[in-house]
Write a protein that holds these residues in place. Structure first.
Motif, PDB file in Angstrom:
ATOM      1  N   GLY A  30       0.823  -1.210   0.000  1.00  0.00           N
ATOM      2  CA  GLY A  30       0.000   0.000   0.000  1.00  0.00           C
ATOM      3  C   GLY A  30       0.851   1.251   0.000  1.00  0.00           C
ATOM      4  O   GLY A  30       0.616   2.176  -0.788  1.00  0.00           O
ATOM      5  N   ASP A  31       1.855   1.297   0.865  1.00  0.00           N
ATOM      6  CA  ASP A  31       2.743   2.455   0.919  1.00  0.00           C
ATOM      7  C   ASP A  31       3.551   2.604  -0.358  1.00  0.00           C
ATOM      8  O   ASP A  31       3.761   3.722  -0.849  1.00  0.00           O
ATOM      9  CB  ASP A  31       3.696   2.337   2.113  1.00  0.00           C
ATOM     10  CG  ASP A  31       2.984   2.498   3.449  1.00  0.00           C
ATOM     11  OD1 ASP A  31       1.888   3.095   3.471  1.00  0.00           O
ATOM     12  OD2 ASP A  31       3.535   2.037   4.460  1.00  0.00           O
ATOM     13  N   VAL A  32       4.021   1.477  -0.921  1.00  0.00           N
ATOM     14  CA  VAL A  32       4.803   1.523  -2.156  1.00  0.00           C
ATOM     15  C   VAL A  32       3.978   2.133  -3.287  1.00  0.00           C
ATOM     16  O   VAL A  32       4.444   3.012  -4.018  1.00  0.00           O
ATOM     17  CB  VAL A  32       5.301   0.106  -2.543  1.00  0.00           C
ATOM     18  CG1 VAL A  32       5.887   0.105  -3.955  1.00  0.00           C
ATOM     19  CG2 VAL A  32       6.349  -0.377  -1.543  1.00  0.00           C
ATOM     20  N   VAL A  33       2.738   1.690  -3.441  1.00  0.00           N
ATOM     21  CA  VAL A  33       1.882   2.187  -4.520  1.00  0.00           C
ATOM     22  C   VAL A  33       1.530   3.652  -4.304  1.00  0.00           C
ATOM     23  O   VAL A  33       1.600   4.475  -5.235  1.00  0.00           O
ATOM     24  CB  VAL A  33       0.608   1.326  -4.641  1.00  0.00           C
ATOM     25  CG1 VAL A  33      -0.396   1.991  -5.591  1.00  0.00           C
ATOM     26  CG2 VAL A  33       0.957  -0.072  -5.142  1.00  0.00           C
ATOM     27  N   ARG A  34       1.149   4.005  -3.083  1.00  0.00           N
ATOM     28  CA  ARG A  34       0.768   5.392  -2.824  1.00  0.00           C
ATOM     29  C   ARG A  34       1.930   6.349  -3.099  1.00  0.00           C
ATOM     30  O   ARG A  34       1.735   7.413  -3.714  1.00  0.00           O
ATOM     31  CB  ARG A  34       0.272   5.543  -1.384  1.00  0.00           C
ATOM     32  CG  ARG A  34      -1.178   5.142  -1.182  1.00  0.00           C
ATOM     33  CD  ARG A  34      -1.671   5.477   0.207  1.00  0.00           C
ATOM     34  NE  ARG A  34      -1.069   4.594   1.203  1.00  0.00           N
ATOM     35  CZ  ARG A  34      -1.596   3.421   1.566  1.00  0.00           C
ATOM     36  NH1 ARG A  34      -2.725   3.003   1.018  1.00  0.00           N
ATOM     37  NH2 ARG A  34      -1.006   2.686   2.488  1.00  0.00           N
ATOM     38  N   GLU A  35       3.115   5.989  -2.667  1.00  0.00           N
ATOM     39  CA  GLU A  35       4.269   6.864  -2.903  1.00  0.00           C
ATOM     40  C   GLU A  35       4.574   6.969  -4.392  1.00  0.00           C
ATOM     41  O   GLU A  35       4.818   8.066  -4.907  1.00  0.00           O
ATOM     42  CB  GLU A  35       5.499   6.334  -2.164  1.00  0.00           C
ATOM     43  CG  GLU A  35       6.728   7.207  -2.373  1.00  0.00           C
ATOM     44  CD  GLU A  35       7.960   6.671  -1.682  1.00  0.00           C
ATOM     45  OE1 GLU A  35       9.001   7.352  -1.732  1.00  0.00           O
ATOM     46  OE2 GLU A  35       7.899   5.566  -1.115  1.00  0.00           O
ATOM     47  N   ALA A  36       4.550   5.850  -5.098  1.00  0.00           N
ATOM     48  CA  ALA A  36       4.852   5.871  -6.532  1.00  0.00           C
ATOM     49  C   ALA A  36       3.846   6.709  -7.304  1.00  0.00           C
ATOM     50  O   ALA A  36       4.213   7.471  -8.212  1.00  0.00           O
ATOM     51  CB  ALA A  36       4.890   4.446  -7.079  1.00  0.00           C
ATOM     52  N   ARG A  37       2.568   6.617  -6.929  1.00  0.00           N
ATOM     53  CA  ARG A  37       1.519   7.300  -7.691  1.00  0.00           C
ATOM     54  C   ARG A  37       1.523   8.809  -7.499  1.00  0.00           C
ATOM     55  O   ARG A  37       0.869   9.529  -8.263  1.00  0.00           O
ATOM     56  CB  ARG A  37       0.141   6.720  -7.339  1.00  0.00           C
ATOM     57  CG  ARG A  37      -0.042   5.291  -7.816  1.00  0.00           C
ATOM     58  CD  ARG A  37      -1.489   4.819  -7.700  1.00  0.00           C
ATOM     59  NE  ARG A  37      -2.353   5.547  -8.636  1.00  0.00           N
ATOM     60  CZ  ARG A  37      -3.314   6.369  -8.278  1.00  0.00           C
ATOM     61  NH1 ARG A  37      -3.534   6.661  -7.004  1.00  0.00           N
ATOM     62  NH2 ARG A  37      -4.055   6.967  -9.205  1.00  0.00           N
ATOM     63  N   LEU A  38       2.250   9.303  -6.518  1.00  0.00           N
ATOM     64  CA  LEU A  38       2.403  10.754  -6.398  1.00  0.00           C
ATOM     65  C   LEU A  38       3.129  11.331  -7.608  1.00  0.00           C
ATOM     66  O   LEU A  38       2.928  12.496  -7.978  1.00  0.00           O
ATOM     67  CB  LEU A  38       3.169  11.109  -5.120  1.00  0.00           C
ATOM     68  CG  LEU A  38       2.464  10.798  -3.798  1.00  0.00           C
ATOM     69  CD1 LEU A  38       3.396  11.077  -2.628  1.00  0.00           C
ATOM     70  CD2 LEU A  38       1.181  11.614  -3.668  1.00  0.00           C
ATOM     71  N   THR A  39       3.961  10.514  -8.245  1.00  0.00           N
ATOM     72  CA  THR A  39       4.736  10.942  -9.418  1.00  0.00           C
ATOM     73  C   THR A  39       4.295  10.226 -10.680  1.00  0.00           C
ATOM     74  O   THR A  39       4.266  10.818 -11.762  1.00  0.00           O
ATOM     75  CB  THR A  39       6.235  10.676  -9.179  1.00  0.00           C
ATOM     76  OG1 THR A  39       6.631  11.287  -7.950  1.00  0.00           O
ATOM     77  CG2 THR A  39       7.082  11.234 -10.318  1.00  0.00           C
ATOM     78  N   PHE A  40       3.922   8.955 -10.529  1.00  0.00           N
ATOM     79  CA  PHE A  40       3.535   8.134 -11.677  1.00  0.00           C
ATOM     80  C   PHE A  40       2.143   7.555 -11.411  1.00  0.00           C
ATOM     81  O   PHE A  40       2.005   6.542 -10.719  1.00  0.00           O
ATOM     82  CB  PHE A  40       4.556   7.011 -11.896  1.00  0.00           C
ATOM     83  CG  PHE A  40       5.942   7.523 -12.155  1.00  0.00           C
ATOM     84  CD1 PHE A  40       6.291   8.043 -13.393  1.00  0.00           C
ATOM     85  CD2 PHE A  40       6.899   7.511 -11.148  1.00  0.00           C
ATOM     86  CE1 PHE A  40       7.564   8.538 -13.624  1.00  0.00           C
ATOM     87  CE2 PHE A  40       8.172   7.995 -11.375  1.00  0.00           C
ATOM     88  CZ  PHE A  40       8.506   8.513 -12.614  1.00  0.00           C
ATOM     89  N   PRO A  41       1.118   8.212 -11.924  1.00  0.00           N
ATOM     90  CA  PRO A  41      -0.253   7.812 -11.572  1.00  0.00           C
ATOM     91  C   PRO A  41      -0.660   6.444 -12.091  1.00  0.00           C
ATOM     92  O   PRO A  41      -1.581   5.826 -11.538  1.00  0.00           O
ATOM     93  CB  PRO A  41      -1.116   8.918 -12.197  1.00  0.00           C
ATOM     94  CG  PRO A  41      -0.259   9.521 -13.271  1.00  0.00           C
ATOM     95  CD  PRO A  41       1.154   9.411 -12.792  1.00  0.00           C
TER      96      PRO A  41
END
Length: 232
Positions: free
Chosen positions: A20-31
């Motif tokens: 969950g944390d990995v996806v949320r952090e990544a999607r801040l830059t790469f939706p």
């Protein structure tokens, strides 16, 4: 929105603790993130979906190579996709490194674009790995370079940027550790307009935590990589 032409492809297997944390952090830059749940026994898929990722499920565990190939097919269905980024689910990759690698792939005023950018943990000193692990991984790199026609410093790093033209030609059949060398070999044999595919390496920081080591970033995992290369 920036980076709308990029898909992160994340193989996923029993990573409920961190995904969950990995996806949320990544999607801040790469939706655009697709997680390929490879037969997980926990809530990995649900948590990835709740964090905003698209999720494709394998009903049984097929291995990371198969998960990547499924993710490639999903990303290719998006006509706006220009780049795929292969990205690990356990939190060891850094979003900033992806940005730098994409910049190298896209090119700029002072350098030409390339179709493939490989991340390397051996181009700077940020990644902390034991001397023995470095030795085993470098042996795997030497073998891969000898058999694939490429010249890399870190062939088994899971962080890569691939242009759509390359993704369309990939057909990964090695599902376990050896899939990384198969991917490099296929890239090494590709020709565009009669020339070998343009590729580059960029230094990346692989963050080895107690969690990621427990999930397979041990010395024994590096030995398995070398063994599968030789006896595949």
């Amino acid at each position: 929105m920036q980076n709308e032409d990029v898909w992160l492809v994340v193989p996923l297997y029993d990573e409920a603790t961190v995904i969950g944390d990995v996806v949320r952090e990544a999607r801040l830059t790469f939706p655009k993130v697709v997680c390929v749940d490879d037969g997980s026994h926990d809530r990995s898929a649900d948590l990835a979906e709740q964090a905003g990722a698209a999720v494709v499920r394998h009903p049984v565990n097929l291995g990371q190579g198969a998960a990547l190939q499924t993710g490639f097919a999903y990303a290719l269905a998006d006509p706006a996709m220009r780049y795929v980024v292969t990205y690990d689910a356990d939190g060891q990759h850094q979003v900033h490194d992806v940005e730098v690698m994409l910049g190298r792939a896209r090119g700029g005023a002072d350098r030409d674009p390339v179709r493939v950018v490989f991340g390397s943990r051996f181009l700077d000193e940020r990644t902390e790995a034991s001397a023995m692990k470095r030795l085993v991984l470098r042996a795997a790199v030497a073998y891969t370079n000898l058999t694939t026609g490429t010249r890399l410093t870190d062939a088994h790093n899971g962080l890569r940027v691939l242009h759509r033209d390359v993704v369309e030609r990939l057909d990964i059949t090695q599902n376990r550790m050896a899939h990384a060398s198969e991917l490099v070999a296929q890239i090494g044999s590709m020709r565009f307009e009669g020339r070998q595919v343009e590729y580059a390496e960029e230094p990346v920081h692989i963050l080895y935590t107690d969690y990621s080591r427990a999930k397979g970033q041990s010395l024994w995992n590096a030995v398995n990589i070398l063994a599968e290369l030789i006896w595949r």
